[in-house]
Design a protein around this motif. Structure first.
Motif, PDB file in Angstrom:
ATOM      1  N   GLN A  26       0.847  -1.189   0.000  1.00  0.00           N
ATOM      2  CA  GLN A  26       0.000   0.000   0.000  1.00  0.00           C
ATOM      3  C   GLN A  26       0.882   1.238   0.000  1.00  0.00           C
ATOM      4  N   GLY A  27       0.688   2.102  -0.980  1.00  0.00           N
ATOM      5  CA  GLY A  27       1.397   3.371  -1.040  1.00  0.00           C
ATOM      6  C   GLY A  27       0.581   4.445  -0.357  1.00  0.00           C
ATOM      7  N   PRO A  28       0.974   5.707  -0.489  1.00  0.00           N
ATOM      8  CA  PRO A  28       0.235   6.789   0.160  1.00  0.00           C
ATOM      9  C   PRO A  28      -1.218   6.897  -0.307  1.00  0.00           C
ATOM     10  N   ASP A  29      -1.454   6.649  -1.596  1.00  0.00           N
ATOM     11  CA  ASP A  29      -2.815   6.783  -2.134  1.00  0.00           C
ATOM     12  C   ASP A  29      -3.345   5.494  -2.743  1.00  0.00           C
ATOM     13  N   ILE A  30      -2.467   4.751  -3.414  1.00  0.00           N
ATOM     14  CA  ILE A  30      -2.853   3.512  -4.079  1.00  0.00           C
ATOM     15  C   ILE A  30      -1.768   2.467  -3.838  1.00  0.00           C
ATOM     16  N   TYR A  31      -2.028   1.256  -4.261  1.00  0.00           N
ATOM     17  CA  TYR A  31      -1.006   0.217  -4.166  1.00  0.00           C
ATOM     18  C   TYR A  31       0.131   0.521  -5.131  1.00  0.00           C
ATOM     19  N   VAL A  32       1.324   0.095  -4.772  1.00  0.00           N
ATOM     20  CA  VAL A  32       2.509   0.309  -5.603  1.00  0.00           C
ATOM     21  C   VAL A  32       3.264  -1.007  -5.742  1.00  0.00           C
ATOM     22  N   ILE A  33       4.069  -1.087  -6.801  1.00  0.00           N
ATOM     23  CA  ILE A  33       4.884  -2.269  -7.057  1.00  0.00           C
ATOM     24  C   ILE A  33       6.348  -1.871  -6.970  1.00  0.00           C
ATOM     25  N   ASP A  34       7.101  -2.580  -6.127  1.00  0.00           N
ATOM     26  CA  ASP A  34       8.537  -2.344  -6.003  1.00  0.00           C
ATOM     27  C   ASP A  34       9.218  -2.955  -7.228  1.00  0.00           C
ATOM     28  N   PRO A  35       9.815  -2.125  -8.090  1.00  0.00           N
ATOM     29  CA  PRO A  35      10.417  -2.649  -9.315  1.00  0.00           C
ATOM     30  C   PRO A  35      11.605  -3.571  -9.065  1.00  0.00           C
ATOM     31  N   ASN A  36      12.210  -3.482  -7.900  1.00  0.00           N
ATOM     32  CA  ASN A  36      13.341  -4.351  -7.574  1.00  0.00           C
ATOM     33  C   ASN A  36      12.896  -5.732  -7.116  1.00  0.00           C
ATOM     34  N   MET A  37      11.605  -5.878  -6.845  1.00  0.00           N
ATOM     35  CA  MET A  37      11.072  -7.160  -6.381  1.00  0.00           C
ATOM     36  C   MET A  37      10.143  -7.822  -7.398  1.00  0.00           C
ATOM     37  N   CYS A  38       9.701  -7.068  -8.391  1.00  0.00           N
ATOM     38  CA  CYS A  38       8.745  -7.605  -9.366  1.00  0.00           C
ATOM     39  C   CYS A  38       9.466  -8.411 -10.445  1.00  0.00           C
ATOM     40  N   THR A  39       8.999  -9.640 -10.642  1.00  0.00           N
ATOM     41  CA  THR A  39       9.514 -10.490 -11.719  1.00  0.00           C
ATOM     42  C   THR A  39       8.410 -10.836 -12.715  1.00  0.00           C
ATOM     43  N   GLU A  40       7.267 -10.140 -12.619  1.00  0.00           N
ATOM     44  CA  GLU A  40       6.091 -10.468 -13.434  1.00  0.00           C
ATOM     45  C   GLU A  40       5.706 -11.929 -13.225  1.00  0.00           C
ATOM     46  N   CYS A  41       5.983 -12.437 -12.053  1.00  0.00           N
ATOM     47  CA  CYS A  41       5.689 -13.810 -11.630  1.00  0.00           C
ATOM     48  C   CYS A  41       6.560 -14.865 -12.320  1.00  0.00           C
ATOM     49  N   VAL A  42       7.594 -14.431 -13.062  1.00  0.00           N
ATOM     50  CA  VAL A  42       8.544 -15.383 -13.646  1.00  0.00           C
ATOM     51  C   VAL A  42       9.156 -16.182 -12.493  1.00  0.00           C
ATOM     52  N   GLY A  43       9.221 -17.490 -12.670  1.00  0.00           N
ATOM     53  CA  GLY A  43       9.739 -18.366 -11.631  1.00  0.00           C
ATOM     54  C   GLY A  43       8.646 -18.949 -10.762  1.00  0.00           C
ATOM     55  N   HIS A  44       7.449 -18.360 -10.842  1.00  0.00           N
ATOM     56  CA  HIS A  44       6.322 -18.832 -10.035  1.00  0.00           C
ATOM     57  C   HIS A  44       5.129 -19.254 -10.891  1.00  0.00           C
ATOM     58  N   TYR A  45       4.726 -18.378 -11.799  1.00  0.00           N
ATOM     59  CA  TYR A  45       3.528 -18.591 -12.621  1.00  0.00           C
ATOM     60  C   TYR A  45       3.808 -18.211 -14.073  1.00  0.00           C
ATOM     61  N   ASP A  46       2.916 -18.604 -14.954  1.00  0.00           N
ATOM     62  CA  ASP A  46       3.055 -18.280 -16.376  1.00  0.00           C
ATOM     63  C   ASP A  46       2.642 -16.843 -16.690  1.00  0.00           C
ATOM     64  N   THR A  47       1.765 -16.281 -15.877  1.00  0.00           N
ATOM     65  CA  THR A  47       1.284 -14.916 -16.095  1.00  0.00           C
ATOM     66  C   THR A  47       1.325 -14.147 -14.778  1.00  0.00           C
ATOM     67  N   PRO A  48       1.448 -12.825 -14.831  1.00  0.00           N
ATOM     68  CA  PRO A  48       1.436 -12.020 -13.606  1.00  0.00           C
ATOM     69  C   PRO A  48       0.095 -12.157 -12.880  1.00  0.00           C
ATOM     70  N   GLN A  49       0.140 -12.659 -11.680  1.00  0.00           N
ATOM     71  CA  GLN A  49      -1.077 -12.934 -10.935  1.00  0.00           C
ATOM     72  C   GLN A  49      -1.832 -11.673 -10.538  1.00  0.00           C
ATOM     73  N   CYS A  50      -1.124 -10.594 -10.276  1.00  0.00           N
ATOM     74  CA  CYS A  50      -1.803  -9.347  -9.919  1.00  0.00           C
ATOM     75  C   CYS A  50      -2.681  -8.861 -11.068  1.00  0.00           C
ATOM     76  N   MET A  51      -2.181  -9.008 -12.293  1.00  0.00           N
ATOM     77  CA  MET A  51      -2.958  -8.599 -13.470  1.00  0.00           C
ATOM     78  C   MET A  51      -4.184  -9.494 -13.652  1.00  0.00           C
ATOM     79  N   GLU A  52      -4.021 -10.763 -13.306  1.00  0.00           N
ATOM     80  CA  GLU A  52      -5.131 -11.712 -13.450  1.00  0.00           C
ATOM     81  C   GLU A  52      -6.304 -11.364 -12.525  1.00  0.00           C
TER      82      GLU A  52
END
Length: 83
Positions: A26-52
């Motif tokens: 949770q950011g100050p106004d909306i949710y945010v994604i840490d670019p240093n931690m985001c892998t677009e779910c590579v290594g876990h899933y075939d597609t980004p789960q947040c987008m799903e």
């Protein structure tokens, strides 16, 4: 940076628990994604789960990164040996 949450975010809370890397918070106004931690779910899933699960489609690709870059980030985050 891979994925980004836009101002259309309604703070519905469904994306945060779906992220296997803990990149969404949770950011100050909306949710945010840490670019240093985001892998677009590579290594876990075939597609980004947040987008799903996003009901308003407010998660977009920020700066495109190659699959190799995302895989390397996944290996670093998960503690696997980097080639």
């Amino acid at each position: 940076m891979s994925l980004k949450i836009t101002d259309e975010c309604i703070n519905c809370d469904v994306c945060e628990p779906e992220c296997p890397n803990g990149a969404i918070s949770q950011g100050p106004d909306i949710y945010v994604i840490d670019p240093n931690m985001c892998t677009e779910c590579v290594g876990h899933y075939d597609t980004p789960q947040c987008m799903e699960v996003c009901p308003v489609d407010c998660i977009i690709t920020g700066v495109e990164e190659s699959r190799e870059v995302l895989e390397e980030r996944y290996r670093i985050i998960s503690g696997q040996k980097v080639a």
